[in-house]
Design a protein around this motif. Sequence first.
Motif, PDB file in Angstrom:
ATOM      1  N   MET A   1      82.502  14.049  48.014  1.00  0.00           N
ATOM      2  CA  MET A   1      82.030  12.950  47.135  1.00  0.00           C
ATOM      3  C   MET A   1      80.737  13.303  46.650  1.00  0.00           C
ATOM      4  O   MET A   1      79.694  13.625  47.484  1.00  0.00           O
ATOM      5  CB  MET A   1      81.955  11.460  47.809  1.00  0.00           C
ATOM      6  N   LEU A   2      80.583  13.300  45.224  1.00  0.00           N
ATOM      7  CA  LEU A   2      79.440  13.465  44.432  1.00  0.00           C
ATOM      8  C   LEU A   2      78.403  12.047  44.386  1.00  0.00           C
ATOM      9  O   LEU A   2      78.962  11.086  43.949  1.00  0.00           O
ATOM     10  CB  LEU A   2      79.683  13.986  43.282  1.00  0.00           C
ATOM     11  N   THR A   3      77.305  12.398  44.857  1.00  0.00           N
ATOM     12  CA  THR A   3      76.405  11.167  44.614  1.00  0.00           C
ATOM     13  C   THR A   3      75.385  11.726  43.651  1.00  0.00           C
ATOM     14  O   THR A   3      74.857  12.618  43.575  1.00  0.00           O
ATOM     15  CB  THR A   3      75.407  10.767  45.897  1.00  0.00           C
ATOM     16  N   ILE A   4      74.721  10.767  42.866  1.00  0.00           N
ATOM     17  CA  ILE A   4      73.792  10.968  41.822  1.00  0.00           C
ATOM     18  C   ILE A   4      72.505   9.992  42.260  1.00  0.00           C
ATOM     19  O   ILE A   4      72.839   8.848  42.220  1.00  0.00           O
ATOM     20  CB  ILE A   4      74.291  10.578  40.278  1.00  0.00           C
ATOM     21  N   ASN A   5      71.349  10.521  42.287  1.00  0.00           N
ATOM     22  CA  ASN A   5      70.191  10.075  42.432  1.00  0.00           C
ATOM     23  C   ASN A   5      69.773   9.285  41.205  1.00  0.00           C
ATOM     24  O   ASN A   5      69.626  10.040  40.134  1.00  0.00           O
ATOM     25  CB  ASN A   5      69.109  10.898  43.009  1.00  0.00           C
ATOM     26  N   VAL A   6      69.575   7.892  41.003  1.00  0.00           N
ATOM     27  CA  VAL A   6      69.371   7.402  40.091  1.00  0.00           C
ATOM     28  C   VAL A   6      68.118   7.509  39.382  1.00  0.00           C
ATOM     29  O   VAL A   6      67.783   7.845  38.045  1.00  0.00           O
ATOM     30  CB  VAL A   6      69.433   5.759  40.411  1.00  0.00           C
ATOM     31  N   ALA A   7      66.994   7.868  40.223  1.00  0.00           N
ATOM     32  CA  ALA A   7      65.662   8.277  39.795  1.00  0.00           C
ATOM     33  C   ALA A   7      65.773   9.710  39.110  1.00  0.00           C
ATOM     34  O   ALA A   7      65.248   9.857  38.253  1.00  0.00           O
ATOM     35  CB  ALA A   7      64.644   8.443  40.874  1.00  0.00           C
ATOM     36  N   VAL A   8      66.356  10.680  39.622  1.00  0.00           N
ATOM     37  CA  VAL A   8      66.720  11.730  38.969  1.00  0.00           C
ATOM     38  C   VAL A   8      67.396  11.747  37.589  1.00  0.00           C
ATOM     39  O   VAL A   8      67.039  12.568  36.816  1.00  0.00           O
ATOM     40  CB  VAL A   8      67.586  12.861  40.022  1.00  0.00           C
ATOM     41  N   LEU A   9      68.579  10.896  37.683  1.00  0.00           N
ATOM     42  CA  LEU A   9      69.177  10.674  36.408  1.00  0.00           C
ATOM     43  C   LEU A   9      68.260  10.278  35.212  1.00  0.00           C
ATOM     44  O   LEU A   9      68.233  10.714  34.255  1.00  0.00           O
ATOM     45  CB  LEU A   9      70.379   9.876  36.676  1.00  0.00           C
ATOM     46  N   LEU A  10      67.456   9.405  35.641  1.00  0.00           N
ATOM     47  CA  LEU A  10      66.580   8.619  34.778  1.00  0.00           C
ATOM     48  C   LEU A  10      65.405   9.739  34.245  1.00  0.00           C
ATOM     49  O   LEU A  10      65.016   9.670  32.904  1.00  0.00           O
ATOM     50  CB  LEU A  10      66.086   7.349  35.294  1.00  0.00           C
ATOM     51  N   ALA A  11      65.000  10.514  35.354  1.00  0.00           N
ATOM     52  CA  ALA A  11      64.264  11.522  34.941  1.00  0.00           C
ATOM     53  C   ALA A  11      64.464  12.340  33.940  1.00  0.00           C
ATOM     54  O   ALA A  11      63.886  12.704  32.943  1.00  0.00           O
ATOM     55  CB  ALA A  11      63.557  12.169  36.260  1.00  0.00           C
ATOM     56  N   VAL A  12      65.776  12.892  33.959  1.00  0.00           N
ATOM     57  CA  VAL A  12      66.415  13.716  33.205  1.00  0.00           C
ATOM     58  C   VAL A  12      66.579  13.161  31.824  1.00  0.00           C
ATOM     59  O   VAL A  12      66.518  13.769  30.654  1.00  0.00           O
ATOM     60  CB  VAL A  12      67.654  14.426  33.478  1.00  0.00           C
ATOM     61  N   ILE A  13      67.051  11.829  31.662  1.00  0.00           N
ATOM     62  CA  ILE A  13      67.152  11.334  30.315  1.00  0.00           C
ATOM     63  C   ILE A  13      65.765  11.132  29.808  1.00  0.00           C
ATOM     64  O   ILE A  13      65.872  11.148  28.471  1.00  0.00           O
ATOM     65  CB  ILE A  13      67.647   9.608  30.684  1.00  0.00           C
ATOM     66  N   ILE A  14      65.047  10.655  30.498  1.00  0.00           N
ATOM     67  CA  ILE A  14      63.326  10.675  30.007  1.00  0.00           C
ATOM     68  C   ILE A  14      62.916  11.829  29.271  1.00  0.00           C
ATOM     69  O   ILE A  14      62.474  12.140  28.289  1.00  0.00           O
ATOM     70  CB  ILE A  14      62.317  10.227  31.055  1.00  0.00           C
ATOM     71  N   VAL A  15      63.305  13.048  29.978  1.00  0.00           N
ATOM     72  CA  VAL A  15      62.820  14.316  29.629  1.00  0.00           C
ATOM     73  C   VAL A  15      63.380  14.780  28.136  1.00  0.00           C
ATOM     74  O   VAL A  15      62.813  15.019  27.133  1.00  0.00           O
ATOM     75  CB  VAL A  15      62.973  15.276  30.559  1.00  0.00           C
ATOM     76  N   VAL A  16      64.631  14.396  28.071  1.00  0.00           N
ATOM     77  CA  VAL A  16      65.629  14.547  27.001  1.00  0.00           C
ATOM     78  C   VAL A  16      65.316  13.974  25.693  1.00  0.00           C
ATOM     79  O   VAL A  16      64.981  14.197  24.688  1.00  0.00           O
ATOM     80  CB  VAL A  16      67.184  14.584  27.421  1.00  0.00           C
ATOM     81  N   ARG A  17      64.910  12.387  26.098  1.00  0.00           N
ATOM     82  CA  ARG A  17      64.371  11.805  24.862  1.00  0.00           C
ATOM     83  C   ARG A  17      63.312  11.935  24.482  1.00  0.00           C
ATOM     84  O   ARG A  17      62.745  11.979  23.332  1.00  0.00           O
ATOM     85  CB  ARG A  17      64.685  10.280  25.502  1.00  0.00           C
ATOM     86  N   LEU A  18      62.048  12.420  25.268  1.00  0.00           N
ATOM     87  CA  LEU A  18      60.948  12.667  24.835  1.00  0.00           C
ATOM     88  C   LEU A  18      60.850  14.037  24.146  1.00  0.00           C
ATOM     89  O   LEU A  18      59.654  14.384  23.629  1.00  0.00           O
ATOM     90  CB  LEU A  18      60.012  12.527  25.956  1.00  0.00           C
ATOM     91  N   GLY A  19      61.881  14.748  24.337  1.00  0.00           N
ATOM     92  CA  GLY A  19      61.773  16.222  23.794  1.00  0.00           C
ATOM     93  C   GLY A  19      62.030  16.318  22.400  1.00  0.00           C
ATOM     94  O   GLY A  19      62.046  17.142  21.650  1.00  0.00           O
ATOM     95  N   ARG A  20      62.522  14.960  21.910  1.00  0.00           N
ATOM     96  CA  ARG A  20      62.882  15.036  20.330  1.00  0.00           C
ATOM     97  C   ARG A  20      61.674  14.835  19.403  1.00  0.00           C
ATOM     98  O   ARG A  20      60.665  14.392  19.996  1.00  0.00           O
ATOM     99  CB  ARG A  20      63.785  13.572  20.252  1.00  0.00           C
TER     100      ARG A  20
END
Length: 69
Positions: A1-20
Amino acid sequence: MLTINVAVLLAVIIVVRLGRRTHARSRNDEKLTVLIVLAFGVVVAPTAFGQGVLDVVGQLATGVSQARP
């Protein structure tokens, strides 16, 4: 089963959004980014990493406040 760490997911989203590009963002886009960053802070705050960041920021704030005459 794949688990996703919410903090890591939010960090990736932040990096992608701030890269614009800045001028390509709307006011609603900026508000959403702020909400995501706040959610990230709430998720990370109780961890050891969050406590370390809090200690460092506290020490910096104390140093700055004591440096003023």
